[in-house]
Design a protein around this motif. Structure first.
Motif, PDB file in Angstrom:
ATOM      1  N   LEU A  22       0.618  -1.232   0.096  1.00 15.36           N
ATOM      2  CA  LEU A  22       0.099  -0.114   0.024  1.00 15.36           C
ATOM      3  C   LEU A  22       0.914   1.394   0.079  1.00 15.36           C
ATOM      4  O   LEU A  22       0.340   2.046  -0.352  1.00 15.36           O
ATOM      5  N   THR A  23       1.991   1.207   0.638  1.00 13.85           N
ATOM      6  CA  THR A  23       2.816   2.625   0.595  1.00 13.85           C
ATOM      7  C   THR A  23       3.791   2.550  -0.539  1.00 13.85           C
ATOM      8  O   THR A  23       4.489   3.379  -0.828  1.00 13.85           O
ATOM      9  N   GLY A  24       4.070   1.340  -1.422  1.00 13.39           N
ATOM     10  CA  GLY A  24       5.148   1.407  -2.404  1.00 13.39           C
ATOM     11  C   GLY A  24       6.300   1.223  -1.846  1.00 13.39           C
ATOM     12  O   GLY A  24       7.470   1.449  -2.564  1.00 13.39           O
ATOM     13  N   ASP A  58      -4.678   2.254  -4.290  1.00 13.33           N
ATOM     14  CA  ASP A  58      -3.880   2.056  -3.240  1.00 13.33           C
ATOM     15  C   ASP A  58      -4.405   2.967  -1.912  1.00 13.33           C
ATOM     16  O   ASP A  58      -3.776   2.859  -0.825  1.00 13.33           O
ATOM     17  N   GLY A  59      -5.474   3.876  -2.244  1.00 15.24           N
ATOM     18  CA  GLY A  59      -6.297   4.494  -1.006  1.00 15.24           C
ATOM     19  C   GLY A  59      -5.588   5.882  -0.971  1.00 15.24           C
ATOM     20  O   GLY A  59      -6.120   6.688  -0.140  1.00 15.24           O
ATOM     21  N   MET A  60      -4.573   6.204  -1.589  1.00 19.11           N
ATOM     22  CA  MET A  60      -3.863   7.463  -1.478  1.00 19.11           C
ATOM     23  C   MET A  60      -4.389   8.483  -2.549  1.00 19.11           C
ATOM     24  O   MET A  60      -4.690   8.041  -3.665  1.00 19.11           O
ATOM     25  N   CYS A  72      13.202   6.579   6.128  1.00 18.94           N
ATOM     26  CA  CYS A  72      13.244   5.630   4.823  1.00 18.94           C
ATOM     27  C   CYS A  72      11.898   5.618   4.277  1.00 18.94           C
ATOM     28  O   CYS A  72      11.496   4.885   3.856  1.00 18.94           O
ATOM     29  N   LEU A  73      10.994   6.761   4.529  1.00 19.94           N
ATOM     30  CA  LEU A  73       9.625   6.713   4.063  1.00 19.94           C
ATOM     31  C   LEU A  73       9.811   6.946   2.476  1.00 19.94           C
ATOM     32  O   LEU A  73      10.829   7.972   2.101  1.00 19.94           O
TER      33      LEU A  73
END
Length: 373
Positions: free
Chosen positions: A147-149, A231-233, A319-320
């Motif tokens: 979901l965040t990739g 993905d919701g974003m 690390c985002l």
């Protein structure tokens, strides 16, 4: 290096950070809660590095982000105590190694079921905990990465990735009113419960029947679901507390670790920054740029740049992943254009040339020069 001093029942009492320069800085749980974000919370040979930051999260929690680019180790340390308790402790909420050096036989205590004597070195830490997460909580790490990739979402930065996702999630159909409410919901319960809540929220965003949606994901996986769904974003997100209504609110980039978009122009073969749009302060709508204010953007090549952050920024961004952006340029002017030539004939014709000869012919040139007396 990064070493921990454990007390009874494995409670972390001290964190020892040894820099490449050789100096060791020590943070104890009690002193951290006593001094909070003050550099005095640390004991060491001198002032702490300027890149280290402390944040008071609430009355019983203080977060310190530390790291050393030469050694390649970064950590998020939370000093905390339970409400009503007098016992303080440290939680290592994030630990990242950019220069990993796995020991040749380092299975770690999670693989063997026993704690190896003095084997918990910083070289094996990330690998050990990643293996723990894969064994005990595979649903959470798979959900986080899908979901965040972020392919390096792991046990020590999963909460930061959840916060990033909530900051950009389309919460309108979820019943949640803010990114903070989303974060609190997704980080409650066990790791399996967190993964379940996260997936349920994803189903609601995609306007799916939650039960059928969960069944589909359990049978075919998140990758198959995301190939046909969001993905919701959403672009821009919902975490920004402010937005810019005018280009006057933007200026040069002040923090090299800040995420955002640089508006640049090419002059004499060199790209220069006109202004910087931080990710935390996107435009409220269409951003109008006046040629009188930014003439350089109208007479030169223009680009919108989003660069990777250096490893020195790991202390801040844990690390985002960095989200992308879209740009559309529309040009408008208030100046009246030059009128186009008329296609209709003139009202009166122009005079025709005379066909009759002139009354007196012009003199023929003389062959000899004119003489004057």
């Amino acid at each position: 290096s990064f070493d921990l001093l454990l007390g009874e029942r494995g409670v972390i009492m001290e964190a020892h950070v040894t820099l490449s320069s050789g100096g060791t800085y020590i943070l104890t749980a009690d002193k951290c809660l006593q001094d909070g974000t003050s550099p005095n919370a640390w004991t060491g040979p001198g002032p702490i590095p300027s890149s280290w930051t402390g944040t008071n999260m609430n009355a019983v929690e203080t977060l310190w982000k530390v790291g050393d680019s030469d050694v390649g180790i970064y950590a998020d340390i939370v000093c905390t105590r339970s409400e009503g308790s007098t016992v303080s402790r440290l939680n290592i909420q994030g630990l990242f190694e950019t220069k990993p050096n796995r020991p040749p036989n380092g299975d770690g205590f999670c693989a063997t079921g026993s704690i190896q004597s003095k084997a918990g070195t910083t070289h094996a830490t990330s690998w050990i905990h990643s293996k723990c997460l894969a064994e005990n909580l595979p649903q959470l790490v798979q959900t986080c990465r899908a979901l965040t990739g972020n392919p390096i979402c792991g046990p020590f930065n999963v909460n930061e990735n959840i916060q990033m996702w909530c900051d950009h999630a389309d919460l309108g159909r979820t019943g949640m009113s803010s990114a903070q409410e989303c974060y609190n919901s997704l980080t409650s319960g066990s790791d399996k419960e967190m993964a379940m809540t996260w997936t349920e929220t994803l189903c609601k965003i995609n306007q799916k029947n939650v039960e059928q949606c969960l069944t589909e994901i359990s049978q075919f996986g998140l990758d198959a679901f995301l190939s046909a769904n969001s993905d919701g974003m959403i672009e821009g997100g919902n975490s920004a507390t402010t937005c810019a209504s005018s280009v006057d609110e933007y200026g040069p980039q002040e923090n090299t670790c800040e995420q955002g978009v640089s508006v640049e122009y090419e002059e004499n073969g060199v790209w220069k920054q006109a202004f910087f749009i931080p990710a935390t302060k996107p435009p409220c709508g269409n951003l109008v740029i006046d040629a009188e204010q930014y003439e350089v953007l109208f007479v030169n090549k223009v680009r919108f740049a989003q660069c990777d952050l250096s490893s020195d920024c790991l202390v801040e961004n844990s690390c985002l992943p960095i989200l992308g952006f879209n740009v559309r340029l529309d040009y408008a002017t208030n100046d009246c254009p030059t009128p186009a030539p008329t296609m209709s004939p003139t009202m009166s014709p122009s005079e025709a040339p005379s066909k009759s000869p002139t009354k007196a012919p012009t003199h023929a040139p003389t062959e000899s020069p004119t003489e004057y007396p």
